[in-house]
Design a protein around this motif. Structure first.
Motif, mmCIF file in Angstrom:
data_model
loop_
_atom_site.group_PDB
_atom_site.id
_atom_site.type_symbol
_atom_site.label_atom_id
_atom_site.label_comp_id
_atom_site.label_asym_id
_atom_site.label_seq_id
_atom_site.Cartn_x
_atom_site.Cartn_y
_atom_site.Cartn_z
ATOM 1 N N UNK A 138 0.834 -1.205 0.000
ATOM 2 C CA UNK A 138 0.000 0.000 0.000
ATOM 3 C C UNK A 138 0.869 1.255 0.000
ATOM 4 N N UNK A 139 1.896 1.280 0.848
ATOM 5 C CA UNK A 139 2.757 2.457 0.929
ATOM 6 C C UNK A 139 3.570 2.640 -0.351
ATOM 7 N N UNK A 140 3.953 1.546 -0.982
ATOM 8 C CA UNK A 140 4.719 1.624 -2.223
ATOM 9 C C UNK A 140 3.868 2.117 -3.384
ATOM 10 N N UNK A 141 2.642 1.615 -3.467
ATOM 11 C CA UNK A 141 1.786 1.936 -4.612
ATOM 12 C C UNK A 141 0.993 3.220 -4.414
ATOM 13 N N UNK A 142 0.683 3.561 -3.175
ATOM 14 C CA UNK A 142 -0.023 4.802 -2.873
ATOM 15 C C UNK A 142 -1.366 4.966 -3.536
ATOM 16 N N UNK A 143 -2.243 3.978 -3.434
ATOM 17 C CA UNK A 143 -3.557 4.117 -4.075
ATOM 18 C C UNK A 143 -4.387 5.207 -3.404
ATOM 19 N N UNK A 144 -5.270 5.818 -4.189
ATOM 20 C CA UNK A 144 -6.176 6.815 -3.636
ATOM 21 C C UNK A 144 -7.276 6.104 -2.854
ATOM 22 N N UNK A 145 -7.472 6.512 -1.606
ATOM 23 C CA UNK A 145 -8.469 5.868 -0.743
ATOM 24 C C UNK A 145 -9.319 6.941 -0.080
ATOM 25 N N UNK A 146 -10.536 7.175 -0.551
ATOM 26 C CA UNK A 146 -11.430 8.081 0.180
ATOM 27 C C UNK A 146 -11.672 7.610 1.609
ATOM 28 N N UNK A 147 -11.645 6.269 1.782
ATOM 29 C CA UNK A 147 -11.771 5.674 3.102
ATOM 30 C C UNK A 147 -10.693 4.608 3.255
ATOM 31 N N UNK A 148 -10.054 4.547 4.422
ATOM 32 C CA UNK A 148 -9.039 3.519 4.658
ATOM 33 C C UNK A 148 -8.876 3.296 6.151
ATOM 34 N N UNK A 149 -8.699 2.034 6.517
ATOM 35 C CA UNK A 149 -8.394 1.689 7.898
ATOM 36 C C UNK A 149 -7.357 0.585 7.905
ATOM 37 N N UNK A 150 -6.351 0.722 8.751
ATOM 38 C CA UNK A 150 -5.270 -0.259 8.846
ATOM 39 C C UNK A 150 -5.494 -1.154 10.046
ATOM 40 N N UNK A 151 -5.234 -2.438 9.865
ATOM 41 C CA UNK A 151 -5.341 -3.381 10.965
ATOM 42 C C UNK A 151 -4.377 -4.533 10.708
ATOM 43 N N UNK A 152 -4.398 -5.525 11.560
ATOM 44 C CA UNK A 152 -3.515 -6.654 11.371
ATOM 45 C C UNK A 152 -3.757 -7.732 12.398
ATOM 46 N N UNK A 153 -3.345 -8.916 12.017
ATOM 47 C CA UNK A 153 -2.558 -9.245 10.826
ATOM 48 C C UNK A 153 -3.433 -9.450 9.588
ATOM 49 N N UNK A 154 -2.778 -9.517 8.435
ATOM 50 C CA UNK A 154 -3.463 -9.993 7.248
ATOM 51 C C UNK A 154 -3.901 -11.431 7.524
ATOM 52 N N UNK A 155 -5.045 -11.823 7.008
ATOM 53 C CA UNK A 155 -5.499 -13.205 7.104
ATOM 54 C C UNK A 155 -5.065 -14.004 5.888
ATOM 55 N N UNK A 156 -5.269 -13.399 4.716
ATOM 56 C CA UNK A 156 -4.890 -14.031 3.445
ATOM 57 C C UNK A 156 -4.147 -13.000 2.607
ATOM 58 N N UNK A 157 -2.980 -13.387 2.092
ATOM 59 C CA UNK A 157 -2.148 -12.503 1.260
ATOM 60 C C UNK A 157 -1.886 -13.203 -0.061
ATOM 61 N N UNK A 158 -2.445 -12.667 -1.143
ATOM 62 C CA UNK A 158 -2.254 -13.265 -2.476
ATOM 63 C C UNK A 158 -2.562 -14.766 -2.470
ATOM 64 N N UNK A 159 -3.640 -15.132 -1.806
ATOM 65 C CA UNK A 159 -4.084 -16.518 -1.793
ATOM 66 C C UNK A 159 -3.409 -17.416 -0.774
#
Length: 252
Positions: A138-159
């Protein structure tokens, strides 16, 4: 008094915005011996938002307060869930963006607790699409997010399940999370009926729901508002809340 009430309703309407009809659907399912409630949000039709502070500057804290405020503008809270970890004052631990305004920056480094169990991630949505994105990506790509919330851990990453999840873990909590479809059109929220492990919860998203990206939201405070199925949890005050606003007359 009527003038004041009318002005208050107008202010709330501007702050909370209009709501289209909803395609939202919630249901109870079973997977691998565990029961869950899932709610599917269609990002092209449903008005999904984040809620943190009310117009008085105090945290919304409870689903009922949001619902009452929406009611004053002819809307209702059709679905809601706590949306990430927060401090004692209910301010978000990591990235939080509401209606284009950043309240808290992203936290990329490892740390204590579930939030710091890297990789963690960001639930980014708006403009008809929603995506769960690993934080460093996310930090590398910098997508535009009108809404965003960060949490963790990821449950599934790329399958793949989070690499730290153990099939035989004895850490069990009632947990809630969100996953997104590959095209970004669908956000699927889930909450367990009974305490589950991270491995079980991740498998729900990967194997039960077939999603390649999913994010844990909480396991200490996991609450759901789904009036269509007769459920609205209350109790401990919450920080960030994610929810769907709908016209009051829309009873689906």
């Amino acid at each position: 008094m009527r003038i004041v009430s009318a002005l208050a309703a107008l202010t709330l309407s501007i702050l909370l915005g209009p709501a289209p009809a909803t395609a939202l659907g919630c249901e109870d399912i079973s997977f691998d011996g565990q029961d869950y409630t899932i709610c599917r949000v269609d990002m092209e039709q449903d008005d999904l938002r984040l809620f943190l502070d009310a117009p008085d500057g105090q945290p919304w804290a409870q689903f009922g307060r949001i619902d009452a405020a929406l009611e004053a503008t002819g809307q209702r809270l059709a679905f809601a869930m706590n949306a990430g970890m927060y401090h004692a004052d209910r301010s978000p631990v990591g990235l939080y963006v509401e209606n284009g305004k950043e309240r808290m920056r992203a936290i990329p480094n490892a740390g204590p607790g579930n939030f710091g169990l890297l990789p963690n991630g960001v639930f980014c949505f708006g403009s008809g699409r929603a995506h769960v994105i690993e934080t460093l990506t996310f930090l590398k790509e910098g997508p535009a997010c009108p809404y965003a919330t960060q949490s963790g851990p990821m449950l599934v990453i790329d399958g793949e399940l989070h690499p730290r999840f153990l099939e035989g873990s004895d850490s069990r909590y009632i947990r809630n999370g969100v996953g997104t479809s590959s095209d970004g059109r669908m956000a699927i929220f889930a909450i367990s009926h009974r305490p589950v492990t991270f491995h079980e919860f991740g498998r729900l998203y990967r194997d039960g729901l077939g999603l390649d990206q999913a994010l844990f939201l909480d396991g200490n405070v996991s609450k759901l508002h789904a009036p269509a199925i007769g459920r609205s949890d209350f109790g401990r005050a919450m920080g960030p809340i994610v929810g769907v606003a709908a016209p009051k007359a829309d009873d689906r």
